[in-house]
Design a protein around this motif. Structure first.
Motif, mmCIF file in Angstrom:
data_model
loop_
_atom_site.group_PDB
_atom_site.id
_atom_site.type_symbol
_atom_site.label_atom_id
_atom_site.label_comp_id
_atom_site.label_asym_id
_atom_site.label_seq_id
_atom_site.Cartn_x
_atom_site.Cartn_y
_atom_site.Cartn_z
ATOM 1 N N HIS A 1 1.754 8.270 12.079
ATOM 2 C CA HIS A 1 3.059 9.038 11.193
ATOM 3 C C HIS A 1 2.645 10.393 11.261
ATOM 4 C CE1 HIS A 1 4.435 4.844 9.282
ATOM 5 N NE2 HIS A 1 4.461 4.971 10.652
ATOM 6 N N HIS B 1 6.567 2.450 -8.688
ATOM 7 C CA HIS B 1 5.687 3.322 -8.070
ATOM 8 C C HIS B 1 4.455 3.660 -9.056
ATOM 9 C CE1 HIS B 1 9.642 3.458 -6.210
ATOM 10 N NE2 HIS B 1 8.752 3.968 -5.156
ATOM 11 N N LYS C 1 4.034 2.804 -3.556
ATOM 12 C CA LYS C 1 4.610 1.850 -4.022
ATOM 13 C C LYS C 1 3.940 0.703 -4.069
ATOM 14 C CE LYS C 1 9.063 3.132 -1.390
ATOM 15 N NZ LYS C 1 9.898 2.683 -2.411
ATOM 16 N N SER D 1 7.005 -2.365 -0.183
ATOM 17 C CA SER D 1 8.258 -1.730 0.533
ATOM 18 C C SER D 1 7.425 -0.384 1.249
ATOM 19 C CB SER D 1 9.190 -1.559 -0.370
ATOM 20 O OG SER D 1 9.168 -0.702 -1.489
ATOM 21 N N THR D 2 8.565 0.386 1.786
ATOM 22 C CA THR D 2 7.970 1.690 2.196
ATOM 23 C C THR D 2 8.968 2.661 1.967
ATOM 24 O OG1 THR D 2 8.932 1.264 4.419
ATOM 25 C CG2 THR D 2 6.505 0.428 3.991
ATOM 26 N N ASN E 1 9.692 6.983 5.990
ATOM 27 C CA ASN E 1 9.133 7.354 7.141
ATOM 28 C C ASN E 1 8.194 5.991 7.330
ATOM 29 O OD1 ASN E 1 7.057 7.279 5.063
ATOM 30 N ND2 ASN E 1 6.711 9.359 5.473
ATOM 31 N N GLY E 2 8.220 4.890 6.736
ATOM 32 C CA GLY E 2 7.504 3.896 6.947
ATOM 33 C C GLY E 2 5.981 4.094 6.250
ATOM 34 N N ASP E 3 5.725 4.802 5.511
ATOM 35 C CA ASP E 3 4.570 4.785 4.620
ATOM 36 C C ASP E 3 4.899 4.177 3.269
ATOM 37 O OD1 ASP E 3 2.857 6.340 6.526
ATOM 38 O OD2 ASP E 3 3.583 8.272 5.713
ATOM 39 N N ALA E 4 3.887 3.583 2.770
ATOM 40 C CA ALA E 4 3.956 2.985 1.363
ATOM 41 C C ALA E 4 3.574 4.117 0.418
ATOM 42 C CB ALA E 4 2.941 1.840 1.065
ATOM 43 N N TRP E 5 3.558 5.337 0.745
ATOM 44 C CA TRP E 5 3.299 6.416 -0.075
ATOM 45 C C TRP E 5 3.936 7.551 0.264
ATOM 46 C CZ3 TRP E 5 0.893 10.428 2.643
ATOM 47 C CH2 TRP E 5 0.407 10.010 3.536
ATOM 48 N N LYS E 6 4.104 8.592 -0.792
ATOM 49 C CA LYS E 6 4.904 9.908 -0.342
ATOM 50 C C LYS E 6 3.790 10.940 -1.256
ATOM 51 C CE LYS E 6 9.132 12.309 -1.899
ATOM 52 N NZ LYS E 6 10.348 12.160 -2.426
#
Length: 632
Positions: A62, A85, A114, A118-119, A122-127
């Motif tokens: 990613h 979160h 998260k 879930s994500t 962008n498909g990540d489980a984190w931001k």
């Protein structure tokens, strides 16, 4: 060598602590153990190559950054208001050079993770919240990024000595780097309001989201100390005094949570100057640790109730009534109180045997602690290795056979399991807003804290990517979620504290002056106490006590002597010469003895490497507890 016997330890402590229970029918029986499931939460991909460009697309397709294997700066924080979160401080590494879009994923940053599988879009489980924030939005910010916490508005975070604010909800896609601002927090400590203000640490948001608790180091008579404070956060968009001259949060109406003219832990009798009193209801906030879930209480490490036993307490911010949250003779520090105030989660060394050589004998009055408390608190770690594990304790605290429920007790203790002894808890555990989940983090033991002279054998981490830290979620599956609550702003005034005036002098802790005293047992007997000043005459340097059939509970009888001398060659280093020959008879037949030449410890409160000559040994009901070997 440290000898561990958890079963014997549990039986001993259960029997020994019965005297801590407040007599009466208002104390309910301890709760039964409850079912808890534990999962590991996801983190960004791990690269073994910290060099520029080491975070390749093979590692993270990613292009949203990598973290390293080594524990550098990492810390879990609080839940966001939605309970789905959690905030986490991570260190990104291996980013490509600019102008690559992934170059922003570098250094110490704040992310959201998260917890529900879930994500993000962008498909990540984190931001990442702080990655790529423009410099114009970060003017004056500090570099500290520890203890990430959340405000209930969903738009603001506290991390280090900064407040992070987004124009929209933090979890929304609209919360992009250009919409994020990082504002510093300033505490004015000068009469002319110049300069950067005072150094603050270990910040904690009050549940009203208006007030902030914090700590500040002191150096008095050549020795490092610390006080806790509370003040109101006030946004200052156009400051005209002090630095930085950029938008910031100012701390106003600050109160020091200590009053030298109030009741002290040890006092001289008003009518008989030869008598001492021990006062468990005195408030000495050695280090502020947070607030109760409803905001009525402040939590802190306080002056010991029992010698060498470092506990956490809660004090009502209005009345000053003190509640002892823990009494186990091991060391406790990080904690969090549930949103309804009914439960405490702590990180504690209980079960490890780490502190039992010093604190295992119960009911010794906290007299030598006048000079030994720094040494007692510093022996809890082996350098970066902590011996903490998470425990769940009800409102009424440790009592009788109840010493809480070990949250991660289930498992086979194999490498990587949730109760693997080489994974140790760190600060701070945090409750979810609905009181059904707890997030905490652990670090993996690495050399030199394993291998060599240490009892633990080193092995490779089993965590993803071989990293030496992990983020854990405990789910209390049988609990009914609490309803959301709003904590109204509390008063700025702390009646039992002292309003801080910029530029005012910092008081020294108030102890009885040098001299000879008597401490009477609450039930029977007495102790002869001698307090001697240090060579400079600036503070008490030696405490000597002789016990004569001393008993506070009428069951355990203490005889013998103990003397501790303290020297501080530098503000952070404590040297103690310790001589003990104590015998306790009763339900807890015990001895606390030093070798003929005494026990001599030198330890730095910021490094925590055990280095001693001679021995200090405690034996309780036939079980002997030895000090750690040097360097372990």
């Amino acid at each position: 060598m440290l000898f561990l016997n958890f079963i014997v330890l549990t039986l001993f402590v259960a029997e020994a602590s019965g005297r801590d229970v407040v007599k009466g029918t208002d104390i309910p029986p301890p709760p039964e153990p409850e079912p808890i499931t534990i999962t590991e939460l996801p983190l960004p991909p791990v690269t073994s190559n910290d060099a520029e460009g080491g975070c390749t697309f093979d590692v993270n397709p990613h292009g949203t950054g990598c973290i390293g294997q080594a524990w550098t700066e990492f810390q879990s924080g609080a839940f966001l208001p939605d309970g789905l979160h959690v905030t986490v401080t991570v260190t990104f590494t291996g980013a490509p050079a600019a102008p690559d879009s992934a170059s922003i994923f570098t250094g110490v940053q704040l992310i959201l993770v998260k917890i529900d599988g879930s994500t993000f879009s962008n498909g990540d489980a984190w931001k990442c919240i702080t990655c790529g924030v423009p410099e114009k939005n970060t003017v004056g910010r500090s570099l500290t990024m520890d203890y990430p916490q959340t405000f209930v508005d969903g738009k603001r975070l506290l991390v280090g000595t900064n407040i992070i604010e987004c124009t929209s909800n933090l979890i929304n896609a609209a919360c992009t780097p250009d919409q994020v601002h990082i504002y510093p927090i300033r505490w004015n400590t000068t009469t002319n309001a110049t300069g950067p203000g005072g150094n603050i640490r270990e910040l904690r948001i009050h549940p009203d989201n208006v007030h902030l608790g914090f700590n500040a180091f002191t150096i008095i008579n050549g020795k490092m100390g610390q006080y806790g404070y509370m003040g109101r956060l006030q946004f200052n968009p156009f400051p005209t005094w002090g630095t930085p001259l950029s938008p910031r949060y100012d701390l106003v109406n600050v109160y020091r949570l200590y009053d030298p003219s109030a009741l002290q832990p040890i006092t001289v009798d008003r009518d008989n100057s030869s008598l001492l009193h021990i006062n468990p209801q005195s408030i000495v906030v050695g280090e502020l640790r947070g607030f109760g879930g409803t905001g009525r209480e402040v939590t802190y490490i306080g002056y010991p109730v029992e010698s060498s036993n470092i506990d956490v307490f809660a004090a009502d911010l209005t009345t000053g009534k003190v509640r002892r949250l823990t009494s186990h003779p091991e060391y406790v520090d990080p904690l969090d109180i549930s949103p309804d105030d009914q439960w405490t989660v702590v990180m504690d060394t209980r079960g490890s045997g780490r502190q039992m050589f010093m604190a295992g004998m119960r009911g010794i009055p906290p007299l030598t602690d006048i000079v030994s408390s720094s040494a007692a608190s510093s022996t809890r770690n082996n350098g970066p290795r902590r011996f903490f594990q998470p425990y769940l304790i009800d409102y009424y605290g440790d009592r009788n056979a109840y010493f809480g429920q070990k949250i991660n007790a289930a498992g086979d203790r194999s490498p990587g399991s949730i109760n693997d002894p080489e994974w140790n808890g760190m600060a701070d555990p945090k409750w979810s807003p609905d009181g059904t989940r707890i997030v905490y983090w652990q670090s993996h033991t690495v050399p030199p804290a394993c291998g060599g002279i240490n009892p633990l054998v080193c092995y490779n981490s089993t965590a993803p990517g071989g990293r030496h830290y992990r983020l854990m979620l405990a789910h209390l599956i049988s609990r009914t979620p609490l309803k959301p609550q709003v904590v109204e702003p509390i008063s700025d005034v702390v009646p039992w504290g002292v309003k801080y005036e910029p530029g005012s002098s910092i008081p020294a802790l108030a102890y009885p002056p040098a001299g000879k005293y008597v401490l009477l047992g609450k039930h029977s007997g007495w102790a002869n106490v001698t307090l001697i000043n240090n060579n400079a005459g600036t503070m008490i340097g030696t405490v000597s006590v002789v016990y004569h059939d001393f008993s506070d509970d009428g069951l355990n009888i203490l005889t013998g002597s103990e003397e501790v001398r303290m020297n501080s060659p530098s503000p952070t280093v404590t040297e103690v010469d310790w001589f003990s020959d104590l015998v306790q008879t009763g339900p807890n037949n015990s001895k606390k003895t030093t070798s003929p030449d005494g026990f001599h410890l030198s330890i730095d409160v910021l490094i925590n490497i055990f280095d001693a000559t001679g021995t200090l040994t405690t034996t309780i009901n036939g079980t002997t507890y030895y000090q750690p070997a040097n360097g372990t």
